[in-house]
Write a protein that holds these residues in place. Structure first.
Motif, short mmCIF file in Angstrom:
data_model
loop_
_atom_site.label_atom_id
_atom_site.label_comp_id
_atom_site.label_asym_id
_atom_site.label_seq_id
_atom_site.Cartn_x
_atom_site.Cartn_y
_atom_site.Cartn_z
N ALA A 18 0.42 44.65 -21.09
CA ALA A 18 -0.08 45.60 -20.09
C ALA A 18 0.81 45.60 -18.86
O ALA A 18 1.14 46.66 -18.31
N LEU A 19 1.23 44.43 -18.43
CA LEU A 19 2.09 44.32 -17.26
C LEU A 19 3.43 45.01 -17.50
O LEU A 19 3.92 45.75 -16.64
N LYS A 20 4.01 44.81 -18.67
CA LYS A 20 5.29 45.46 -18.99
C LYS A 20 5.15 46.99 -18.97
O LYS A 20 6.03 47.68 -18.48
N LEU A 21 4.04 47.49 -19.48
CA LEU A 21 3.81 48.93 -19.45
C LEU A 21 3.72 49.46 -18.02
O LEU A 21 4.27 50.51 -17.71
N MET A 22 3.04 48.71 -17.16
CA MET A 22 2.93 49.13 -15.76
C MET A 22 4.29 49.10 -15.07
O MET A 22 4.62 50.00 -14.29
N ILE A 23 5.09 48.09 -15.36
CA ILE A 23 6.43 47.98 -14.77
C ILE A 23 7.31 49.14 -15.22
O ILE A 23 8.05 49.71 -14.42
N GLU A 24 7.22 49.48 -16.52
CA GLU A 24 8.00 50.61 -17.04
C GLU A 24 7.61 51.91 -16.35
O GLU A 24 8.46 52.76 -16.07
N LYS A 25 6.35 52.07 -16.07
CA LYS A 25 5.84 53.29 -15.43
C LYS A 25 6.27 53.36 -13.96
O LYS A 25 6.64 54.42 -13.47
N ASN A 26 6.21 52.21 -13.27
CA ASN A 26 6.55 52.18 -11.85
C ASN A 26 6.87 50.73 -11.45
O ASN A 26 5.95 49.93 -11.27
N SER A 27 8.13 50.43 -11.29
CA SER A 27 8.54 49.06 -10.98
C SER A 27 8.06 48.59 -9.60
O SER A 27 8.10 47.40 -9.31
N LYS A 28 7.57 49.49 -8.78
CA LYS A 28 7.04 49.11 -7.46
C LYS A 28 5.82 48.19 -7.58
O LYS A 28 5.45 47.52 -6.61
N VAL A 29 5.18 48.16 -8.75
CA VAL A 29 4.02 47.27 -8.93
C VAL A 29 4.42 45.81 -8.71
O VAL A 29 3.57 44.98 -8.39
N VAL A 86 5.07 38.68 -9.51
CA VAL A 86 6.15 37.71 -9.77
C VAL A 86 5.67 36.29 -9.46
O VAL A 86 5.92 35.36 -10.23
N THR A 87 4.94 36.13 -8.36
CA THR A 87 4.40 34.82 -8.01
C THR A 87 3.47 34.30 -9.10
O THR A 87 3.58 33.15 -9.53
N TRP A 88 2.55 35.16 -9.55
CA TRP A 88 1.60 34.74 -10.59
C TRP A 88 2.31 34.44 -11.91
O TRP A 88 1.93 33.51 -12.62
N THR A 89 3.33 35.19 -12.23
CA THR A 89 4.09 34.93 -13.46
C THR A 89 4.78 33.58 -13.36
O THR A 89 4.80 32.81 -14.33
N ALA A 90 5.33 33.25 -12.20
CA ALA A 90 5.95 31.94 -11.99
C ALA A 90 4.92 30.83 -12.10
O ALA A 90 5.18 29.79 -12.73
N LEU A 137 9.42 36.41 -16.18
CA LEU A 137 9.93 36.25 -14.81
C LEU A 137 11.37 36.75 -14.71
O LEU A 137 11.72 37.47 -13.77
N GLU A 138 12.19 36.41 -15.69
CA GLU A 138 13.58 36.88 -15.69
C GLU A 138 13.64 38.40 -15.76
O GLU A 138 14.46 39.03 -15.07
N LEU A 139 12.79 39.00 -16.58
CA LEU A 139 12.74 40.46 -16.68
C LEU A 139 12.36 41.07 -15.33
O LEU A 139 13.01 42.00 -14.84
N MET A 140 11.32 40.53 -14.71
CA MET A 140 10.84 41.06 -13.44
C MET A 140 11.92 40.97 -12.36
O MET A 140 12.14 41.91 -11.61
N VAL A 141 12.58 39.84 -12.29
CA VAL A 141 13.61 39.63 -11.26
C VAL A 141 14.83 40.51 -11.53
O VAL A 141 15.46 40.99 -10.59
N SER A 142 15.13 40.77 -12.79
CA SER A 142 16.26 41.66 -13.09
C SER A 142 15.96 43.09 -12.64
O SER A 142 16.86 43.82 -12.26
N ILE A 143 14.69 43.46 -12.65
CA ILE A 143 14.28 44.80 -12.22
C ILE A 143 14.22 44.88 -10.69
O ILE A 143 14.61 45.88 -10.10
N ASN A 144 13.73 43.82 -10.06
CA ASN A 144 13.57 43.82 -8.60
C ASN A 144 13.89 42.42 -8.05
O ASN A 144 12.99 41.62 -7.83
N PRO A 145 15.18 42.12 -7.84
CA PRO A 145 15.59 40.77 -7.42
C PRO A 145 14.97 40.29 -6.10
O PRO A 145 14.73 39.10 -5.94
#
Length: 85
Positions: A26-37, A49-53, A61-69
């Motif tokens: 679900a999180l990946k789908l939301m990120i694909e739709k709008n990375s601002k999440v 990102v904090t909760w994933t860590a 976490l690596e995916l999220m940081v690659s999208i929004n460092p």
């Protein structure tokens, strides 16, 4: 889209709840739709990102940081960044 941005009493959005509870798909789908999440913040200053860590999901976490460092440097109310967790 409106439901995705709604917040509960602790200012948690669906993306924050998905990250906190490990609903990766679900999180990946939301990120694909709008990375601002990835920049959404709850009452404690935690982002998805904090909760994933906190959950220790390194791959996500690596995916999220690659999208929004810049999310890696965000500090929560305790002064912690995802790298410190």
């Amino acid at each position: 889209p409106k439901v995705i941005s709604q917040k509960d009493n602790d200012r948690r959005t669906l993306a924050i709840i998905a990250a906190k509870t490990g609903c990766v798909r679900a999180l990946k789908l939301m990120i694909e739709k709008n990375s601002k999440v990835l920049e959404e913040v709850d009452n404690d200053g935690n982002t998805p990102v904090t909760w994933t860590a906190k959950r220790g999901d390194v791959d996500l976490l690596e995916l999220m940081v690659s999208i929004n460092p810049k999310t890696l440097n965000h500090r929560n109310m305790s002064g912690e960044t995802p790298l410190m967790i």
